[in-house]
Motif scaffolding. Structure first.
Motif, PDB file in Angstrom:
ATOM      1  N   TRP A  19       0.839  -1.189   0.000  1.00  0.00           N
ATOM      2  CA  TRP A  19       0.000   0.000   0.000  1.00  0.00           C
ATOM      3  C   TRP A  19       0.877   1.242   0.000  1.00  0.00           C
ATOM      4  O   TRP A  19       2.022   1.214   0.437  1.00  0.00           O
ATOM      5  N   VAL A  20       0.331   2.327  -0.501  1.00  0.00           N
ATOM      6  CA  VAL A  20       1.027   3.608  -0.499  1.00  0.00           C
ATOM      7  C   VAL A  20       0.603   4.387   0.747  1.00  0.00           C
ATOM      8  O   VAL A  20      -0.581   4.404   1.096  1.00  0.00           O
ATOM      9  N   GLU A  21       1.551   5.021   1.406  1.00  0.00           N
ATOM     10  CA  GLU A  21       1.249   5.766   2.631  1.00  0.00           C
ATOM     11  C   GLU A  21       0.625   7.120   2.280  1.00  0.00           C
ATOM     12  O   GLU A  21       1.167   8.191   2.568  1.00  0.00           O
ATOM     13  N   ASN A  22      -0.563   7.065   1.682  1.00  0.00           N
ATOM     14  CA  ASN A  22      -1.218   8.297   1.232  1.00  0.00           C
ATOM     15  C   ASN A  22      -1.613   9.206   2.387  1.00  0.00           C
ATOM     16  O   ASN A  22      -1.488  10.428   2.298  1.00  0.00           O
ATOM     17  N   ALA A  23      -2.128   8.610   3.473  1.00  0.00           N
ATOM     18  CA  ALA A  23      -2.561   9.429   4.612  1.00  0.00           C
ATOM     19  C   ALA A  23      -1.375  10.176   5.220  1.00  0.00           C
ATOM     20  O   ALA A  23      -1.459  11.377   5.516  1.00  0.00           O
ATOM     21  N   GLY A  64      -8.445   2.987   2.539  1.00  0.00           N
ATOM     22  CA  GLY A  64      -7.385   2.785   3.527  1.00  0.00           C
ATOM     23  C   GLY A  64      -6.751   1.422   3.390  1.00  0.00           C
ATOM     24  O   GLY A  64      -6.956   0.698   2.404  1.00  0.00           O
ATOM     25  N   LYS A  65      -5.984   1.052   4.401  1.00  0.00           N
ATOM     26  CA  LYS A  65      -5.270  -0.220   4.373  1.00  0.00           C
ATOM     27  C   LYS A  65      -6.241  -1.382   4.552  1.00  0.00           C
ATOM     28  O   LYS A  65      -7.151  -1.329   5.383  1.00  0.00           O
ATOM     29  N   LEU A  66      -6.007  -2.428   3.782  1.00  0.00           N
ATOM     30  CA  LEU A  66      -6.854  -3.614   3.856  1.00  0.00           C
ATOM     31  C   LEU A  66      -6.210  -4.623   4.799  1.00  0.00           C
ATOM     32  O   LEU A  66      -5.628  -5.626   4.384  1.00  0.00           O
ATOM     33  N   VAL A  67      -6.288  -4.327   6.096  1.00  0.00           N
ATOM     34  CA  VAL A  67      -5.749  -5.221   7.114  1.00  0.00           C
ATOM     35  C   VAL A  67      -6.864  -5.564   8.102  1.00  0.00           C
ATOM     36  O   VAL A  67      -7.745  -4.744   8.372  1.00  0.00           O
ATOM     37  N   GLU A  68      -6.817  -6.771   8.631  1.00  0.00           N
ATOM     38  CA  GLU A  68      -7.903  -7.238   9.493  1.00  0.00           C
ATOM     39  C   GLU A  68      -8.023  -6.416  10.761  1.00  0.00           C
ATOM     40  O   GLU A  68      -9.127  -6.207  11.280  1.00  0.00           O
ATOM     41  N   ALA A  69      -6.893  -5.921  11.282  1.00  0.00           N
ATOM     42  CA  ALA A  69      -6.923  -5.119  12.503  1.00  0.00           C
ATOM     43  C   ALA A  69      -7.727  -3.837  12.335  1.00  0.00           C
ATOM     44  O   ALA A  69      -8.206  -3.270  13.314  1.00  0.00           O
ATOM     45  N   PHE A  70      -7.871  -3.367  11.095  1.00  0.00           N
ATOM     46  CA  PHE A  70      -8.635  -2.144  10.836  1.00  0.00           C
ATOM     47  C   PHE A  70     -10.111  -2.425  10.555  1.00  0.00           C
ATOM     48  O   PHE A  70     -10.872  -1.503  10.272  1.00  0.00           O
ATOM     49  N   GLY A  71     -10.520  -3.700  10.614  1.00  0.00           N
ATOM     50  CA  GLY A  71     -11.936  -4.026  10.535  1.00  0.00           C
ATOM     51  C   GLY A  71     -12.521  -4.127   9.145  1.00  0.00           C
ATOM     52  O   GLY A  71     -13.751  -4.143   8.991  1.00  0.00           O
ATOM     53  N   VAL A  72     -11.685  -4.238   8.117  1.00  0.00           N
ATOM     54  CA  VAL A  72     -12.197  -4.257   6.742  1.00  0.00           C
ATOM     55  C   VAL A  72     -13.065  -5.486   6.492  1.00  0.00           C
ATOM     56  O   VAL A  72     -14.116  -5.398   5.834  1.00  0.00           O
ATOM     57  N   LYS A  73     -12.669  -6.631   7.043  1.00  0.00           N
ATOM     58  CA  LYS A  73     -13.459  -7.843   6.854  1.00  0.00           C
ATOM     59  C   LYS A  73     -14.829  -7.691   7.505  1.00  0.00           C
ATOM     60  O   LYS A  73     -15.861  -8.095   6.945  1.00  0.00           O
ATOM     61  N   ARG A  74     -14.872  -7.101   8.694  1.00  0.00           N
ATOM     62  CA  ARG A  74     -16.150  -6.870   9.380  1.00  0.00           C
ATOM     63  C   ARG A  74     -17.038  -5.921   8.576  1.00  0.00           C
ATOM     64  O   ARG A  74     -18.262  -6.065   8.551  1.00  0.00           O
ATOM     65  N   LEU A  75     -16.421  -4.915   7.951  1.00  0.00           N
ATOM     66  CA  LEU A  75     -17.191  -3.979   7.135  1.00  0.00           C
ATOM     67  C   LEU A  75     -17.905  -4.715   6.000  1.00  0.00           C
ATOM     68  O   LEU A  75     -19.098  -4.492   5.751  1.00  0.00           O
ATOM     69  N   ILE A  76     -17.176  -5.578   5.311  1.00  0.00           N
ATOM     70  CA  ILE A  76     -17.778  -6.315   4.196  1.00  0.00           C
ATOM     71  C   ILE A  76     -18.888  -7.234   4.703  1.00  0.00           C
ATOM     72  O   ILE A  76     -19.971  -7.326   4.110  1.00  0.00           O
ATOM     73  N   GLU A  77     -18.635  -7.900   5.837  1.00  0.00           N
ATOM     74  CA  GLU A  77     -19.660  -8.781   6.402  1.00  0.00           C
ATOM     75  C   GLU A  77     -20.907  -8.001   6.801  1.00  0.00           C
ATOM     76  O   GLU A  77     -22.039  -8.463   6.609  1.00  0.00           O
TER      77      GLU A  77
END
Length: 407
Positions: free
Chosen positions: A32-36, A238-251
Protein backbone atom coordinates in the motif's frame (compact mmCIF):
# COMPACT_ATOMS: atom_id res chain seq x y z
CA UNK A 1 -0.92 34.83 13.25
CA UNK A 2 2.20 33.66 15.09
CA UNK A 3 5.23 34.16 12.86
CA UNK A 4 8.68 32.85 13.59
CA UNK A 5 11.47 35.23 14.33
CA UNK A 6 13.57 35.96 11.25
CA UNK A 7 16.58 34.55 13.13
CA UNK A 8 15.25 30.96 13.25
CA UNK A 9 15.95 28.38 10.54
CA UNK A 10 13.89 25.19 10.44
CA UNK A 11 14.81 21.84 8.90
CA UNK A 12 11.96 19.36 8.38
CA UNK A 13 13.03 15.71 8.19
CA UNK A 14 10.20 13.70 6.68
CA UNK A 15 9.06 11.09 4.18
CA UNK A 16 7.00 13.35 1.92
CA UNK A 17 6.73 12.95 -1.84
CA UNK A 18 5.16 15.44 -4.26
CA UNK A 19 2.00 14.61 -6.20
CA UNK A 20 3.98 14.54 -9.48
CA UNK A 21 5.61 11.33 -8.21
CA UNK A 22 2.38 9.64 -7.08
CA UNK A 23 1.93 7.54 -10.22
CA UNK A 24 5.46 6.15 -10.06
CA UNK A 25 5.20 5.25 -6.39
CA UNK A 26 1.80 3.59 -6.90
CA UNK A 27 3.19 1.59 -9.82
CA UNK A 28 6.25 0.36 -7.90
CA UNK A 29 4.49 -0.35 -4.60
CA UNK A 30 3.54 -3.98 -3.89
CA UNK A 31 1.53 -3.42 -0.69
CA UNK A 32 0.00 0.00 0.00
CA UNK A 33 1.03 3.61 -0.50
CA UNK A 34 1.25 5.77 2.63
CA UNK A 35 -1.22 8.30 1.23
CA UNK A 36 -2.56 9.43 4.61
CA UNK A 37 0.93 10.11 5.95
CA UNK A 38 1.89 11.90 2.75
CA UNK A 39 -1.20 14.11 2.86
CA UNK A 40 -0.43 14.99 6.50
CA UNK A 41 3.12 16.03 5.59
CA UNK A 42 1.97 17.97 2.52
CA UNK A 43 -0.38 20.05 4.66
CA UNK A 44 2.22 20.52 7.37
CA UNK A 45 4.71 21.89 4.85
CA UNK A 46 2.08 24.20 3.33
CA UNK A 47 1.22 25.46 6.80
CA UNK A 48 4.82 26.30 7.64
CA UNK A 49 5.20 28.17 4.35
CA UNK A 50 2.14 30.25 5.29
CA UNK A 51 3.89 31.16 8.53
CA UNK A 52 6.79 32.64 6.56
CA UNK A 53 9.42 30.45 8.22
CA UNK A 54 12.91 29.83 6.84
CA UNK A 55 12.07 26.25 5.98
CA UNK A 56 14.21 23.54 4.40
CA UNK A 57 12.54 20.19 3.61
CA UNK A 58 14.61 16.99 3.39
CA UNK A 59 12.79 13.78 2.57
CA UNK A 60 13.56 10.08 2.64
CA UNK A 61 10.24 9.05 1.04
CA UNK A 62 8.10 6.59 3.01
CA UNK A 63 8.21 3.84 0.42
CA UNK A 64 8.27 0.15 1.31
CA UNK A 65 11.45 -1.97 1.41
CA UNK A 66 12.80 -4.10 -1.44
CA UNK A 67 11.97 -6.86 -2.29
CA UNK A 68 8.69 -7.32 -0.40
CA UNK A 69 7.02 -3.93 -0.77
CA UNK A 70 8.76 -1.87 -3.48
CA UNK A 71 10.41 -2.53 -6.84
CA UNK A 72 13.57 -0.42 -6.44
CA UNK A 73 16.56 -1.93 -4.66
CA UNK A 74 18.10 1.55 -4.51
CA UNK A 75 16.12 4.77 -4.34
CA UNK A 76 17.91 7.27 -6.57
CA UNK A 77 15.15 9.83 -6.95
CA UNK A 78 12.09 9.93 -9.18
CA UNK A 79 11.63 9.39 -12.91
CA UNK A 80 9.59 12.59 -13.19
CA UNK A 81 12.65 14.71 -12.52
CA UNK A 82 13.65 17.28 -9.94
CA UNK A 83 11.42 18.65 -7.22
CA UNK A 84 9.02 21.44 -8.12
CA UNK A 85 8.65 22.37 -4.43
CA UNK A 86 12.32 22.67 -3.50
CA UNK A 87 12.25 19.39 -1.55
CA UNK A 88 15.61 17.65 -1.18
CA UNK A 89 15.20 13.88 -1.63
CA UNK A 90 18.00 11.72 -0.25
CA UNK A 91 19.25 8.61 -2.03
CA UNK A 92 19.41 5.34 -0.10
CA UNK A 93 19.79 1.58 -0.39
CA UNK A 94 16.28 0.13 -0.06
CA UNK A 95 17.11 -3.48 0.91
CA UNK A 96 15.08 -4.66 3.90
CA UNK A 97 17.24 -4.83 7.02
CA UNK A 98 19.85 -2.41 5.67
CA UNK A 99 17.77 0.48 4.37
CA UNK A 100 17.39 2.28 7.71
CA UNK A 101 21.18 2.41 8.04
CA UNK A 102 21.44 3.84 4.53
CA UNK A 103 18.59 6.31 5.11
CA UNK A 104 20.20 7.51 8.33
CA UNK A 105 23.59 8.09 6.69
CA UNK A 106 22.02 10.06 3.82
CA UNK A 107 19.93 12.19 6.18
CA UNK A 108 22.91 12.94 8.42
CA UNK A 109 24.73 14.49 5.47
CA UNK A 110 21.84 16.90 4.87
CA UNK A 111 21.63 17.71 8.58
CA UNK A 112 25.36 18.46 8.66
CA UNK A 113 24.94 20.81 5.70
CA UNK A 114 22.03 22.54 7.43
CA UNK A 115 23.99 23.09 10.65
CA UNK A 116 27.13 24.32 8.90
CA UNK A 117 25.41 26.65 6.44
CA UNK A 118 22.80 28.17 8.73
CA UNK A 119 23.81 31.53 10.14
CA UNK A 120 20.66 31.88 12.24
CA UNK A 121 20.91 32.39 15.99
CA UNK A 122 18.06 29.92 16.51
CA UNK A 123 17.75 26.59 14.70
CA UNK A 124 15.11 23.86 14.94
CA UNK A 125 14.79 20.40 13.43
CA UNK A 126 11.24 19.11 13.08
CA UNK A 127 10.89 15.35 12.75
CA UNK A 128 7.79 13.87 11.14
CA UNK A 129 6.88 10.65 12.98
CA UNK A 130 8.94 8.37 15.25
CA UNK A 131 11.08 6.91 12.47
CA UNK A 132 14.58 5.94 13.62
CA UNK A 133 16.52 7.46 10.67
CA UNK A 134 14.74 10.81 11.12
CA UNK A 135 15.42 10.83 14.87
CA UNK A 136 19.03 9.66 14.55
CA UNK A 137 19.75 12.41 12.05
CA UNK A 138 18.07 15.05 14.24
CA UNK A 139 19.98 13.97 17.36
CA UNK A 140 23.18 14.00 15.31
CA UNK A 141 22.41 17.61 14.41
CA UNK A 142 21.99 18.43 18.07
CA UNK A 143 25.40 16.94 18.81
CA UNK A 144 26.87 19.27 16.21
CA UNK A 145 25.05 22.25 17.72
CA UNK A 146 23.70 21.88 21.25
CA UNK A 147 21.39 24.88 20.80
CA UNK A 148 19.26 23.10 18.17
CA UNK A 149 15.67 22.46 19.25
CA UNK A 150 14.16 19.13 18.15
CA UNK A 151 10.40 19.00 17.72
CA UNK A 152 8.66 15.74 16.81
CA UNK A 153 5.24 15.34 15.18
CA UNK A 154 3.76 12.03 16.36
CA UNK A 155 0.86 10.74 14.21
CA UNK A 156 1.33 7.16 15.46
CA UNK A 157 3.46 5.30 17.98
CA UNK A 158 6.15 3.06 16.44
CA UNK A 159 5.02 -0.16 18.10
CA UNK A 160 1.58 0.21 16.50
CA UNK A 161 2.60 1.27 13.00
CA UNK A 162 2.37 -2.21 11.45
CA UNK A 163 -0.78 -4.06 12.51
CA UNK A 164 -0.67 -6.54 9.65
CA UNK A 165 -1.16 -10.19 10.64
CA UNK A 166 1.64 -11.12 8.25
CA UNK A 167 4.42 -9.52 10.30
CA UNK A 168 7.28 -12.06 10.35
CA UNK A 169 8.90 -13.08 13.69
CA UNK A 170 12.21 -11.72 12.39
CA UNK A 171 10.49 -8.39 11.70
CA UNK A 172 9.04 -8.38 15.23
CA UNK A 173 12.49 -9.11 16.72
CA UNK A 174 14.23 -6.28 14.89
CA UNK A 175 11.27 -3.97 15.55
CA UNK A 176 11.63 -4.50 19.31
CA UNK A 177 15.31 -3.55 19.07
CA UNK A 178 14.41 -0.53 16.97
CA UNK A 179 11.85 0.66 19.52
CA UNK A 180 14.42 0.41 22.36
CA UNK A 181 16.80 2.52 20.30
CA UNK A 182 14.02 4.94 19.45
CA UNK A 183 13.18 5.42 23.14
CA UNK A 184 16.74 6.61 23.76
CA UNK A 185 16.53 9.00 20.82
CA UNK A 186 13.13 10.38 21.86
CA UNK A 187 14.68 11.33 25.19
CA UNK A 188 16.64 13.98 23.21
CA UNK A 189 13.49 15.55 21.71
CA UNK A 190 12.59 18.97 23.15
CA UNK A 191 8.89 19.30 22.26
CA UNK A 192 6.08 17.34 20.65
CA UNK A 193 2.88 17.50 18.63
CA UNK A 194 0.75 14.52 19.64
CA UNK A 195 -2.50 13.22 18.16
CA UNK A 196 -3.87 12.00 21.51
CA UNK A 197 -3.16 13.03 25.10
CA UNK A 198 -2.32 9.44 26.07
CA UNK A 199 0.72 9.49 23.80
CA UNK A 200 2.48 11.74 26.33
CA UNK A 201 2.66 8.91 28.88
CA UNK A 202 3.75 6.27 26.38
CA UNK A 203 6.54 8.52 25.06
CA UNK A 204 7.63 9.57 28.57
CA UNK A 205 7.23 13.21 27.62
CA UNK A 206 7.28 14.28 31.26
CA UNK A 207 7.58 18.04 31.69
CA UNK A 208 8.63 18.70 28.12
CA UNK A 209 6.16 20.95 26.27
CA UNK A 210 3.67 19.45 23.83
CA UNK A 211 0.45 20.22 22.02
CA UNK A 212 -2.37 17.82 21.15
CA UNK A 213 -3.81 18.16 17.65
CA UNK A 214 -5.80 15.18 16.39
CA UNK A 215 -5.22 15.78 12.69
CA UNK A 216 -4.72 18.30 9.93
CA UNK A 217 -6.98 19.37 7.07
CA UNK A 218 -6.89 21.76 4.14
CA UNK A 219 -10.69 22.02 3.99
CA UNK A 220 -11.89 25.25 5.57
CA UNK A 221 -15.54 24.90 4.57
CA UNK A 222 -17.48 21.71 3.99
CA UNK A 223 -19.07 21.44 0.53
CA UNK A 224 -22.82 21.84 0.87
CA UNK A 225 -23.90 24.45 -1.68
CA UNK A 226 -24.74 22.03 -4.48
CA UNK A 227 -26.53 19.31 -2.59
CA UNK A 228 -26.32 16.04 -4.51
CA UNK A 229 -29.22 13.65 -4.73
CA UNK A 230 -28.96 11.24 -1.83
CA UNK A 231 -28.16 7.68 -2.75
CA UNK A 232 -27.07 4.46 -1.04
CA UNK A 233 -23.34 4.48 -1.69
CA UNK A 234 -20.98 3.35 1.10
CA UNK A 235 -17.19 3.79 0.89
CA UNK A 236 -13.93 2.88 2.63
CA UNK A 237 -10.44 4.08 1.69
CA UNK A 238 -7.38 2.79 3.53
CA UNK A 239 -5.27 -0.22 4.37
CA UNK A 240 -6.85 -3.61 3.86
CA UNK A 241 -5.75 -5.22 7.11
CA UNK A 242 -7.90 -7.24 9.49
CA UNK A 243 -6.92 -5.12 12.50
CA UNK A 244 -8.64 -2.14 10.84
CA UNK A 245 -11.94 -4.03 10.53
CA UNK A 246 -12.20 -4.26 6.74
CA UNK A 247 -13.46 -7.84 6.85
CA UNK A 248 -16.15 -6.87 9.38
CA UNK A 249 -17.19 -3.98 7.13
CA UNK A 250 -17.78 -6.31 4.20
CA UNK A 251 -19.66 -8.78 6.40
CA UNK A 252 -21.82 -5.95 7.74
CA UNK A 253 -22.56 -4.64 4.26
CA UNK A 254 -23.63 -8.11 3.13
CA UNK A 255 -26.27 -8.01 5.89
CA UNK A 256 -27.88 -4.99 4.22
CA UNK A 257 -30.58 -6.47 2.01
CA UNK A 258 -30.85 -3.67 -0.53
CA UNK A 259 -29.82 -4.17 -4.15
CA UNK A 260 -29.47 -0.40 -4.64
CA UNK A 261 -26.78 -0.15 -1.96
CA UNK A 262 -23.15 -0.27 -3.11
CA UNK A 263 -19.84 -0.55 -1.26
CA UNK A 264 -16.75 1.10 -2.77
CA UNK A 265 -13.30 0.09 -1.46
CA UNK A 266 -9.82 1.31 -2.35
CA UNK A 267 -6.46 0.48 -0.80
CA UNK A 268 -4.02 -2.41 -0.49
CA UNK A 269 -2.93 -4.92 2.11
CA UNK A 270 -3.20 -8.49 3.37
CA UNK A 271 -6.98 -8.69 2.73
CA UNK A 272 -6.76 -7.77 -0.95
CA UNK A 273 -7.42 -11.37 -2.15
CA UNK A 274 -10.41 -11.61 0.20
CA UNK A 275 -11.86 -8.32 -1.09
CA UNK A 276 -11.35 -9.34 -4.71
CA UNK A 277 -13.05 -12.69 -4.12
CA UNK A 278 -15.99 -11.03 -2.35
CA UNK A 279 -16.51 -8.74 -5.35
CA UNK A 280 -17.07 -11.83 -7.52
CA UNK A 281 -19.78 -13.06 -5.15
CA UNK A 282 -21.56 -9.76 -4.47
CA UNK A 283 -21.69 -7.42 -7.47
CA UNK A 284 -22.70 -4.52 -5.22
CA UNK A 285 -19.10 -4.38 -3.93
CA UNK A 286 -16.58 -2.52 -6.10
CA UNK A 287 -12.83 -2.66 -5.46
CA UNK A 288 -10.54 -0.08 -7.09
CA UNK A 289 -7.15 -1.31 -5.86
CA UNK A 290 -4.38 1.06 -4.78
CA UNK A 291 -5.28 4.46 -6.21
CA UNK A 292 -3.75 7.96 -6.05
CA UNK A 293 -4.94 10.19 -3.21
CA UNK A 294 -6.96 12.33 -5.64
CA UNK A 295 -8.93 9.28 -6.84
CA UNK A 296 -9.53 8.11 -3.27
CA UNK A 297 -10.85 11.56 -2.36
CA UNK A 298 -13.16 11.46 -5.38
CA UNK A 299 -14.57 8.09 -4.27
CA UNK A 300 -15.15 9.40 -0.74
CA UNK A 301 -16.74 12.65 -1.90
CA UNK A 302 -19.13 10.85 -4.25
CA UNK A 303 -20.33 8.41 -1.58
CA UNK A 304 -23.20 8.96 0.85
CA UNK A 305 -21.80 7.11 3.88
CA UNK A 306 -18.15 6.64 4.83
CA UNK A 307 -17.14 3.88 7.22
CA UNK A 308 -14.11 3.47 9.47
CA UNK A 309 -14.56 -0.04 10.90
CA UNK A 310 -11.58 0.09 13.29
CA UNK A 311 -12.91 -0.98 16.71
CA UNK A 312 -11.97 0.14 20.22
CA UNK A 313 -10.74 -3.32 21.19
CA UNK A 314 -7.01 -3.02 21.83
CA UNK A 315 -4.54 -0.93 23.81
CA UNK A 316 -3.26 0.88 20.72
CA UNK A 317 -6.58 2.72 20.29
CA UNK A 318 -5.62 4.97 23.25
CA UNK A 319 -2.67 6.19 21.22
CA UNK A 320 -4.47 6.50 17.91
CA UNK A 321 -6.60 9.11 16.22
CA UNK A 322 -7.31 7.84 12.71
CA UNK A 323 -6.67 10.62 10.20
CA UNK A 324 -9.33 8.81 8.17
CA UNK A 325 -11.99 10.19 10.54
CA UNK A 326 -10.93 13.78 9.84
CA UNK A 327 -10.87 13.20 6.08
CA UNK A 328 -14.27 11.55 6.22
CA UNK A 329 -15.91 14.26 8.30
CA UNK A 330 -14.61 17.06 6.13
CA UNK A 331 -16.39 15.64 3.08
CA UNK A 332 -19.70 16.51 4.73
CA UNK A 333 -20.93 12.95 4.27
CA UNK A 334 -22.35 10.77 7.05
CA UNK A 335 -19.56 8.90 8.89
CA UNK A 336 -19.88 5.56 10.66
CA UNK A 337 -17.03 4.99 13.12
CA UNK A 338 -16.30 3.65 16.57
CA UNK A 339 -15.27 5.92 19.43
CA UNK A 340 -11.65 5.03 20.16
CA UNK A 341 -10.13 5.76 23.58
CA UNK A 342 -7.84 8.36 22.03
CA UNK A 343 -10.69 10.38 20.53
CA UNK A 344 -12.17 13.40 22.38
CA UNK A 345 -15.80 12.92 23.48
CA UNK A 346 -16.95 15.78 21.25
CA UNK A 347 -16.60 13.49 18.22
CA UNK A 348 -19.45 11.29 19.46
CA UNK A 349 -22.01 13.81 18.23
CA UNK A 350 -20.37 13.98 14.79
CA UNK A 351 -20.34 10.24 14.09
CA UNK A 352 -22.83 7.42 13.67
CA UNK A 353 -21.39 5.10 16.35
CA UNK A 354 -22.29 1.37 16.32
CA UNK A 355 -24.01 0.19 19.49
CA UNK A 356 -21.46 -2.55 20.11
CA UNK A 357 -18.69 -4.50 18.37
CA UNK A 358 -20.93 -7.01 16.62
CA UNK A 359 -21.17 -7.16 12.84
CA UNK A 360 -24.94 -6.71 13.18
CA UNK A 361 -24.46 -3.43 15.09
CA UNK A 362 -22.12 -2.14 12.39
CA UNK A 363 -24.69 -3.03 9.72
CA UNK A 364 -27.42 -1.22 11.68
CA UNK A 365 -25.22 1.89 12.02
CA UNK A 366 -24.65 1.91 8.24
CA UNK A 367 -28.41 1.58 7.64
CA UNK A 368 -29.06 4.49 10.01
CA UNK A 369 -26.44 6.63 8.29
CA UNK A 370 -27.97 5.92 4.87
CA UNK A 371 -31.21 7.49 6.10
CA UNK A 372 -29.57 10.31 8.09
CA UNK A 373 -31.83 13.37 8.18
CA UNK A 374 -29.45 15.65 10.13
CA UNK A 375 -26.68 15.99 7.54
CA UNK A 376 -26.81 19.78 7.25
CA UNK A 377 -26.77 20.26 11.02
CA UNK A 378 -23.85 17.83 11.29
CA UNK A 379 -21.91 19.70 8.61
CA UNK A 380 -22.27 22.94 10.56
CA UNK A 381 -21.09 21.22 13.75
CA UNK A 382 -18.03 19.76 12.03
CA UNK A 383 -17.14 23.05 10.38
CA UNK A 384 -17.31 25.01 13.64
CA UNK A 385 -15.53 22.45 15.82
CA UNK A 386 -12.66 21.50 13.49
CA UNK A 387 -11.25 24.96 12.65
CA UNK A 388 -8.18 24.30 14.83
CA UNK A 389 -7.23 21.46 12.47
CA UNK A 390 -6.87 23.72 9.44
CA UNK A 391 -3.30 23.38 8.19
CA UNK A 392 -2.36 27.01 8.87
CA UNK A 393 -3.73 26.75 12.42
CA UNK A 394 -1.71 23.59 13.11
CA UNK A 395 1.51 25.16 11.81
CA UNK A 396 0.79 28.27 13.85
CA UNK A 397 0.48 26.21 17.02
CA UNK A 398 3.83 24.50 16.38
CA UNK A 399 5.51 27.80 15.53
CA UNK A 400 4.05 29.34 18.67
CA UNK A 401 5.54 26.51 20.71
CA UNK A 402 8.96 26.97 19.09
CA UNK A 403 8.78 30.73 19.52
CA UNK A 404 8.03 30.40 23.21
CA UNK A 405 10.88 27.98 23.81
CA UNK A 406 13.45 30.06 21.93
CA UNK A 407 13.17 32.95 24.37
Amino acid sequence: MTRMEDSMDILLLCGYFESKYQEEISRKTKTWVENAANTFQKRLIAGFKEQGVNLKVVSAPLIGPWPTAYDDIVFRGFEAGESAENVQYVRFNNIWGYRNISRTAALKKRVRDFVRKSEAKEKAIIVYCPHTPFLEAAVYGKRLDQSIHIHMVVPDLPQYMNLSKKAHPIYDFFKSIDIQKMDRLIAQVNSFMLLTKYMADKLHVGKRPYIVVEGITDVKSIPCAEKKERGKSVAYAGKLVEAFGVKRLIEAFEMIDDQEATLHICGGGELKPYVEETCKIDNRIRYYGVVPAEKANEILQNADVLVNPRQNDDEYTKYSFPSKNIEYLMTGNAVVAYMLDGMPDEYRGLLQVPGNNSVAALAEAIRAALTDENSEQRKRQVQISRTHLYYTAVAEQICGLLNGLSH
